[in-house]
Design a protein around this motif. Structure first.
Motif, mmCIF file in Angstrom:
data_model
loop_
_atom_site.group_PDB
_atom_site.id
_atom_site.type_symbol
_atom_site.label_atom_id
_atom_site.label_comp_id
_atom_site.label_asym_id
_atom_site.label_seq_id
_atom_site.Cartn_x
_atom_site.Cartn_y
_atom_site.Cartn_z
ATOM 1 N N GLU A 176 0.834 -1.198 0.000
ATOM 2 C CA GLU A 176 0.000 0.000 0.000
ATOM 3 C C GLU A 176 0.874 1.254 0.000
ATOM 4 O O GLU A 176 1.824 1.371 0.781
ATOM 5 C CB GLU A 176 -0.923 0.012 1.214
ATOM 6 C CG GLU A 176 -1.878 1.200 1.237
ATOM 7 C CD GLU A 176 -2.863 1.145 2.390
ATOM 8 O OE1 GLU A 176 -3.585 2.145 2.595
ATOM 9 O OE2 GLU A 176 -2.911 0.103 3.088
ATOM 10 N N ASP A 177 0.554 2.171 -0.914
ATOM 11 C CA ASP A 177 1.278 3.436 -1.094
ATOM 12 C C ASP A 177 2.695 3.245 -1.631
ATOM 13 O O ASP A 177 3.501 4.185 -1.603
ATOM 14 C CB ASP A 177 1.328 4.238 0.215
ATOM 15 C CG ASP A 177 -0.059 4.682 0.670
ATOM 16 O OD1 ASP A 177 -0.891 4.999 -0.201
ATOM 17 O OD2 ASP A 177 -0.311 4.698 1.885
ATOM 18 N N THR A 196 0.366 1.862 -7.978
ATOM 19 C CA THR A 196 0.514 2.106 -6.545
ATOM 20 C C THR A 196 -0.809 1.808 -5.848
ATOM 21 O O THR A 196 -1.757 2.603 -5.948
ATOM 22 C CB THR A 196 0.925 3.567 -6.273
ATOM 23 O OG1 THR A 196 2.150 3.854 -6.954
ATOM 24 C CG2 THR A 196 1.118 3.794 -4.778
ATOM 25 N N ARG A 198 -3.540 1.999 -3.269
ATOM 26 C CA ARG A 198 -3.782 3.076 -2.311
ATOM 27 C C ARG A 198 -5.277 3.231 -2.069
ATOM 28 O O ARG A 198 -6.098 2.800 -2.877
ATOM 29 C CB ARG A 198 -3.196 4.392 -2.818
ATOM 30 C CG ARG A 198 -3.701 4.822 -4.196
ATOM 31 C CD ARG A 198 -2.840 5.935 -4.764
ATOM 32 N NE ARG A 198 -3.309 6.451 -6.050
ATOM 33 C CZ ARG A 198 -2.952 5.937 -7.221
ATOM 34 N NH1 ARG A 198 -2.162 4.875 -7.272
ATOM 35 N NH2 ARG A 198 -3.396 6.482 -8.348
ATOM 36 N N LYS A 199 -5.595 3.852 -0.951
ATOM 37 C CA LYS A 199 -6.992 4.100 -0.623
ATOM 38 C C LYS A 199 -7.556 5.157 -1.572
ATOM 39 O O LYS A 199 -6.871 6.095 -1.962
ATOM 40 C CB LYS A 199 -7.122 4.567 0.830
ATOM 41 C CG LYS A 199 -6.813 3.485 1.858
ATOM 42 C CD LYS A 199 -7.042 4.003 3.269
ATOM 43 C CE LYS A 199 -6.887 2.888 4.305
ATOM 44 N NZ LYS A 199 -5.517 2.351 4.354
ATOM 45 N N TRP A 200 -8.809 4.963 -1.936
ATOM 46 C CA TRP A 200 -9.510 5.929 -2.773
ATOM 47 C C TRP A 200 -10.975 5.882 -2.363
ATOM 48 O O TRP A 200 -11.312 5.270 -1.357
ATOM 49 C CB TRP A 200 -9.297 5.610 -4.261
ATOM 50 C CG TRP A 200 -9.826 4.265 -4.686
ATOM 51 C CD1 TRP A 200 -9.438 3.036 -4.228
ATOM 52 C CD2 TRP A 200 -10.864 4.019 -5.631
ATOM 53 N NE1 TRP A 200 -10.154 2.044 -4.833
ATOM 54 C CE2 TRP A 200 -11.028 2.609 -5.702
ATOM 55 C CE3 TRP A 200 -11.650 4.830 -6.437
ATOM 56 C CZ2 TRP A 200 -11.979 2.019 -6.545
ATOM 57 C CZ3 TRP A 200 -12.579 4.241 -7.282
ATOM 58 C CH2 TRP A 200 -12.736 2.853 -7.329
ATOM 59 N N LEU A 205 -7.909 -1.414 -2.858
ATOM 60 C CA LEU A 205 -6.781 -0.497 -2.992
ATOM 61 C C LEU A 205 -6.448 -0.196 -4.443
ATOM 62 O O LEU A 205 -5.595 0.653 -4.714
ATOM 63 C CB LEU A 205 -5.537 -1.090 -2.305
ATOM 64 C CG LEU A 205 -5.623 -1.271 -0.789
ATOM 65 C CD1 LEU A 205 -4.365 -1.964 -0.273
ATOM 66 C CD2 LEU A 205 -5.804 0.076 -0.091
#
Length: 213
Positions: A176-177, A196, A198-200, A205
């Motif tokens: 993550e990230d 990448t 990632r949270k959205w 992810l």
């Protein structure tokens, strides 16, 4: 050797599948054009008479052709999946049959290739194990360049093998990230990408779905 022949056949089948998909897309676009009959739309008007604004014989021919192409696509996809199973099992069998020598170098396998020969590894690792069959607008996957229909050969450390869905999720969560390197096949050509996780505002992810082949 069996595996390279199967690999070559599989790549030809993938090209055939791409051609079928392009032909289906063209027919769907024609049928779905403004004022068209659509894929399943009615060919008669409100009073039950044949529609005068469309070429009914042409529409029927396109729908019939689309059905044939879909059946062909299903058959080709089934053959691809069977070939992938053969390639994966071939790799596992050869790894099990390798006998270490006293020098620590693996004994040659069938055809004179050693266990670590890059040509042998390429037989399996260059073939996709999953395909992107759903991707959300504005998702990390979409923003980072993944497209619907991309075939996944490698996702980070994940390649063909068992428990693929579980391993894909684990790879995304653990990165993550952070950028994850991908090797994909897009319209028959290999490509390298990075994504990448990632949270959205959506689920997960990445915002895409991997369908295991």
């Amino acid at each position: 050797m069996v595996a390279p022949n199967v690999k070559a056949e599989t790549m030809r089948l993938m090209d055939r599948r791409s051609a079928l998909e392009a032909e289906m897309d063209a027919i769907i676009a024609a049928l779905s054009a403004p004022g068209g009959a659509g894929i399943t739309g009615s060919l008669v008007d409100a009073e039950g008479f044949p529609r005068a604004d469309i070429d009914i014989p042409a529409v029927l021919a396109q729908r019939r052709k689309l059905g044939e192409l879909r059946n062909d696509h299903k058959d080709v996809t089934s053959k691809i999946e069977k070939n992938l199973e053969v390639l994966h099992s071939t790799k596992l069998t050869r790894n099990e049959q390798s006998i270490p020598r006293s020098s620590g170098i693996s004994a040659p396998l069938h055809g004179g290739l050693s266990q670590n020969d890059p040509m042998e590894e390429d037989v399996v690792t260059r073939l996709p194990f999953a395909i992107i069959d759903d991707i959300a607008d504005g998702s990390p996957a979409a923003l980072d360049g993944l497209l619907l229909g991309d075939e996944i050969v490698k996702f980070g450390s994940v390649e063909a093998g068992g428990r693929l869905q579980e391993r894909l999720v684990s790879e995304a969560v653990s990165n993550e990230d952070n950028q994850v390197s991908l090797l994909i096949i897009r319209q028959g050509s290999p490509m390298n990408l990075t994504i990448t996780p990632r949270k959205w505002h959506g689920r997960g992810l990445m915002g895409c779905h991997f369908r295991i082949l």
